[in-house]
Design an enzyme around this catalytic site. Structure first.
Site, PDB file in Angstrom:
ATOM      1  N   LYS A  77      41.062  31.379  35.366  1.00  0.00           N
ATOM      2  CA  LYS A  77      40.749  31.722  33.988  1.00  0.00           C
ATOM      3  C   LYS A  77      40.306  33.173  33.874  1.00  0.00           C
ATOM      4  CE  LYS A  77      39.306  27.192  32.184  1.00  0.00           C
ATOM      5  NZ  LYS A  77      38.134  26.376  31.796  1.00  0.00           N
ATOM      6  N   GLY A  78      39.461  33.632  34.807  1.00  0.00           N
ATOM      7  CA  GLY A  78      38.899  34.983  34.759  1.00  0.00           C
ATOM      8  C   GLY A  78      37.425  34.929  34.437  1.00  0.00           C
ATOM      9  N   ALA A  79      36.624  35.739  35.154  1.00  0.00           N
ATOM     10  CA  ALA A  79      35.171  35.663  35.006  1.00  0.00           C
ATOM     11  C   ALA A  79      34.517  36.990  34.632  1.00  0.00           C
ATOM     12  CB  ALA A  79      34.543  35.152  36.303  1.00  0.00           C
TER      13      ALA A  79
ATOM     14  N   LYS B 263      38.928  41.585  48.834  1.00  0.00           N
ATOM     15  CA  LYS B 263      38.821  42.443  47.662  1.00  0.00           C
ATOM     16  C   LYS B 263      39.262  43.851  48.042  1.00  0.00           C
ATOM     17  CE  LYS B 263      35.347  39.849  45.129  1.00  0.00           C
ATOM     18  NZ  LYS B 263      35.657  38.621  45.884  1.00  0.00           N
TER      19      LYS B 263
ATOM     20  N   ARG C  93      47.867  33.122  42.602  1.00  0.00           N
ATOM     21  CA  ARG C  93      46.716  32.263  42.311  1.00  0.00           C
ATOM     22  C   ARG C  93      46.326  32.531  40.855  1.00  0.00           C
ATOM     23  NH1 ARG C  93      40.770  32.759  42.718  1.00  0.00           N
ATOM     24  NH2 ARG C  93      39.916  30.788  43.487  1.00  0.00           N
TER      25      ARG C  93
ATOM     26  N   ARG D 257      25.854  39.487  40.964  1.00  0.00           N
ATOM     27  CA  ARG D 257      27.026  39.901  40.185  1.00  0.00           C
ATOM     28  C   ARG D 257      27.659  38.728  39.469  1.00  0.00           C
ATOM     29  NH1 ARG D 257      32.305  39.929  41.277  1.00  0.00           N
ATOM     30  NH2 ARG D 257      32.045  39.580  43.502  1.00  0.00           N
TER      31      ARG D 257
ATOM     32  N   HIS E 155      38.499  24.287  37.742  1.00  0.00           N
ATOM     33  CA  HIS E 155      37.686  23.078  37.823  1.00  0.00           C
ATOM     34  C   HIS E 155      37.780  22.295  36.509  1.00  0.00           C
ATOM     35  CE1 HIS E 155      35.468  26.290  40.222  1.00  0.00           C
ATOM     36  NE2 HIS E 155      36.062  25.522  41.114  1.00  0.00           N
TER      37      HIS E 155
ATOM     38  N   ASP F  61      42.389  39.523  46.024  1.00  0.00           N
ATOM     39  CA  ASP F  61      41.702  39.087  44.810  1.00  0.00           C
ATOM     40  C   ASP F  61      41.957  40.047  43.659  1.00  0.00           C
ATOM     41  OD1 ASP F  61      40.568  36.762  45.691  1.00  0.00           O
ATOM     42  OD2 ASP F  61      38.654  37.655  46.229  1.00  0.00           O
TER      43      ASP F  61
END
Length: 304
Positions: free
Chosen positions: A178-180, A91, A175, A280, A218, A125
């Site tokens: 979807k995004g979180a 990160k 990579r 988090r 997933h 990331d």
């Protein structure tokens, strides 16, 4: 957001550490680098490759940034010395991106120099939208310095298709997830089905641009459609891979992908900062409690 999700999100910081520890144990390899290496070694024997991610939150002081940079270098040494098939994920906010971009680059270049010694791939990331632009800028600079690196794009962001164009080139490695992170409806798709559709659309664009494509999901609905896109476009299997978070119980699907000749990579977090990381993740994505409950009862056999 449903009422259960609201409860999970609002109470996460007050959950007993033992409860958070149970959640973390599903996904996190352990406190130490050796824990991560051991899990990668087990996964290699089962036909999978790995990505190790040193857990940590945003660092705002130079001393902490230097310590984190050294830890990433130790991680690269550890992978090389153990002989496991694995790369690293980092990160940029942990090495100063929000403090000063030049400071971040100074530390990133140290990590890339270490990676050069072993030809280790480095993944930067993608974090929240506050640093999307600077992350892409840093990635483009990094690829020019050391081609064996790449970043992450998030399918729920409206800008992602354009970002593929910004990044595409000879050594592009993306990579796609979807995004979180919780983002505004002005910049991010909110509807679940539309996010899935945009994921497939972006995946197709990556394939058609001959980008080394890493499909991190997933979602078997998405996986099935990507397989069809790969076949339709005669896209080489050695130019892509599927990725999953270690601990998510989709063993059968991943085993089938390996048997078809695809590279399947497990994303493996480790480190002493598992507690703030887990808090988090729960607050950003309260739906994670559903996956965690499922994983408690249907443990991934790949971690054994």
């Amino acid at each position: 957001m449903g009422i259960l999700n609201r409860i999970v999100q609002s109470t996460a910081p007050w959950m007993p550490k033992i409860v958070i520890g149970r959640i973390a144990s599903v996904y996190v390899a352990g406190d130490k680098l050796e824990d991560g290496i051991d899990l990668v070694r087990k996964l290699n024997k089962k036909g999978f490759v790995g990505t190790l991610d040193l857990l940590g939150e945003e660092v705002k002081n130079r001393r902490g940034i230097t310590k984190t940079t050294n830890s990433y270098c130790d991680l690269i040494d550890g992978i090389a010395n153990s002989g496991v098939d694995c790369n690293i994920s980092l990160k940029l906010t942990a090495i100063g991106l929000k403090v000063d971009e030049s400071l971040c680059w100074d530390n990133l270049s140290v990590i890339l120099d270490k990676a050069k010694m072993y030809n280790t791939f480095v993944r930067m990331d993608m974090e929240d939208s506050e640093v999307t632009e600077s992350t892409i800028k840093m990635c483009k600079k990094a690829v020019n310095y050391y081609p064996n690196c790449g970043t992450v794009l998030q399918a729920y962001m409206y800008r992602t298709s354009d970002d593929i164009d910004l990044l595409k080139g000879i050594n592009t490695n993306i990579r796609l997830c979807k995004g979180a992170y919780k983002e505004s409806k002005d910049i991010a798709i909110q509807d679940y089905d539309k996010i899935r559709e945009n994921y497939v659309k972006c995946a197709e664009k990556m394939i058609k641009n001959n980008i080394y494509s890493c499909f991190a999901t997933h979602d078997t609905w998405i996986i099935e459609r990507i397989e069809k896109l790969i076949e339709k476009n005669n896209f080489p299997k050695n130019n892509c891979e599927f990725q999953a978070l270690s601990g998510v119980p989709i063993d059968k699907t991943l085993d089938e992908l390996v048997s078809k000749g695809y590279t399947v990579r497990y994303y493996i977090p480790y480190g002493p900062d598992w507690y703030p990381y887990s808090i988090r993740r729960i607050r950003e994505n309260p739906d994670i409690w559903k996956d965690t409950m499922k994983a408690f009862f249907f443990r991934s056999k790949h971690r054994k």
